[in-house]
Design an enzyme around this catalytic site. Structure first.
Site, PDB file in Angstrom:
ATOM      1  N   HIS A  66       0.824  -1.213   0.000  1.00 32.47           N
ATOM      2  CA  HIS A  66       0.000   0.000   0.000  1.00 32.47           C
ATOM      3  C   HIS A  66       0.862   1.270   0.000  1.00 32.47           C
ATOM      4  O   HIS A  66       0.626   2.187  -0.789  1.00 32.47           O
ATOM      5  CB  HIS A  66      -0.911  -0.019   1.230  1.00 32.47           C
TER       6      HIS A  66
ATOM      7  N   HIS B 192       3.141   6.095  -1.596  1.00 34.16           N
ATOM      8  CA  HIS B 192       3.818   7.186  -0.895  1.00 34.16           C
ATOM      9  C   HIS B 192       5.336   7.048  -0.916  1.00 34.16           C
ATOM     10  O   HIS B 192       5.999   7.407   0.052  1.00 34.16           O
ATOM     11  CB  HIS B 192       3.333   7.254   0.561  1.00 34.16           C
TER      12      HIS B 192
ATOM     13  N   LYS C  54      -4.722  10.087  -8.529  1.00 34.92           N
ATOM     14  CA  LYS C  54      -4.420  10.255  -7.107  1.00 34.92           C
ATOM     15  C   LYS C  54      -4.569  11.732  -6.801  1.00 34.92           C
ATOM     16  O   LYS C  54      -3.849  12.568  -7.353  1.00 34.92           O
ATOM     17  CB  LYS C  54      -2.996   9.787  -6.795  1.00 34.92           C
TER      18      LYS C  54
END
Ligand SMILES: *[C@@H]1O[C@H](CO)[C@@H](O)[C@H](O)[C@H]1NC(C)=O
Length: 295
Positions: free
Chosen positions: A171, A186, A229
């Site tokens: 993730h 990220h 995003k």
């Protein structure tokens, strides 16, 4: 029986009190040390970025490509060949990004997980984090720490249909597609690689941290192979071990909360989330997410 119950309660409360005794000031002081120990961070000549258009946080839903050029202009191959970078790059192609598809983990990929954690612990930064948590009674040995990191980051859980399709690592470091949108994502190296492969289109950024050297923090708008995003924040130009250590520090000491770290005298918030639908060990929680956020 009574004794065992007493012992269990004592051990559990000791675990909690070790964490409770870690103060905000200690987290700030340790993060400042980790920041200063990040000798594998990019220098200005090793990494050149072009952030281009800055938008306000109210404009992030507009889905407009306001930057004609890529975010990453130049990344040094010497930087990418450092041991922790190589170990991270080996891991990034191990995942099916769409949730609902089972992740299979052949032994080769387990070895890559072990190698990344071991390479991290070989750095002064990794050792400093362990020594701090050890001194606080959170872990009694380095191998216990590595094993817990392995479970919290790489342990699989299900985001969709009961299929083991996700992990904190996937993730946060790789990114996923869920409900037609980018979820997580990220990590700057994954951003760079995906952009270089022509699979990611950088649109704009809605935050640029106060630092003039790396690592910096950006909140980015982008499209990953057609999926949008709206706000993807990440450290830019830090080493892989710095990302892992800062997120682990906040996750272990302030799970599911906002945690303030101090980096070069600047306060940065880190938001973490626990995965609450399944667990490992005696009720420990996997990482659901972690990313730079406002303090
Ligand atoms: C983080 O620091 C800011 C000030 O810089 C403060 O307002 C905020 O309450 C702090 N958050 C936490 C979770 O300690």
């Amino acid at each position: 029986m009574k004794f065992i119950l007493f012992l269990t309660i004592t051990l559990i409360s000791q675990g909690f009190s070790a964490l409770a005794s870690i103060t905000d000031a200690e987290i700030k002081s340790l993060s400042e040390k980790l920041y200063n120990l990040d000798s594998n961070r990019a220098t200005a000549s090793e990494l050149v970025i072009e952030p281009q258009t800055l938008i306000t946080s109210s404009e992030t839903g507009s889905r407009s490509d306001l930057s004609s050029r890529p975010l990453f202009k130049q990344v040094s191959s010497t930087l990418l060949s450092k041991p922790t970078y190589k170990a991270l790059l080996n891991l990034l192609d191990n995942y099916k990004r769409v949730t609902g598809e089972v992740e299979d983990v052949p032994s080769q990929e387990v070895q890559e997980q072990d190698a990344f954690l071991q390479q991290t612990m070989n750095t002064d930064l990794g050792k400093e984090l362990y020594n701090f948590l050890h001194s606080k009674g959170v872990y009694s040995s380095q191998s216990e720490f590595i094993q817990d990191l392995k479970m919290m980051w790489f342990g699989l859980y299900s985001r969709s249909d009961g299929k083991l399709d996700s992990s904190g690592f996937e993730h946060i470091f790789v990114g996923e597609i869920k409900g037609g949108k980018v979820s997580g994502f990220h990590n700057w190296l994954q951003f760079y690689l995906t952009e270089k492969q022509g699979l990611l289109n950088y649109y704009s950024h809605s935050f640029d941290g106060p630092w003039t050297t790396y690592p910096d923090v950006l909140a980015m708008q982008f499209s990953w192979d057609g999926y949008y995003k709206e706000v993807g924040s990440a450290f830019i130009g830090c080493s892989p071990e710095f990302d892992l250590a800062i997120y682990s520090l906040c996750y272990i000491t302030r799970p599911g909360k906002k945690c303030n770290v101090s980096l070069g005298g600047q306060t940065q918030g880190i938001q973490t989330y626990t995965w609450d639908k399944s667990s490992y060990g005696d009720g420990k929680k996997y990482i659901a997410s972690a990313y730079p956020a406002s303090p």
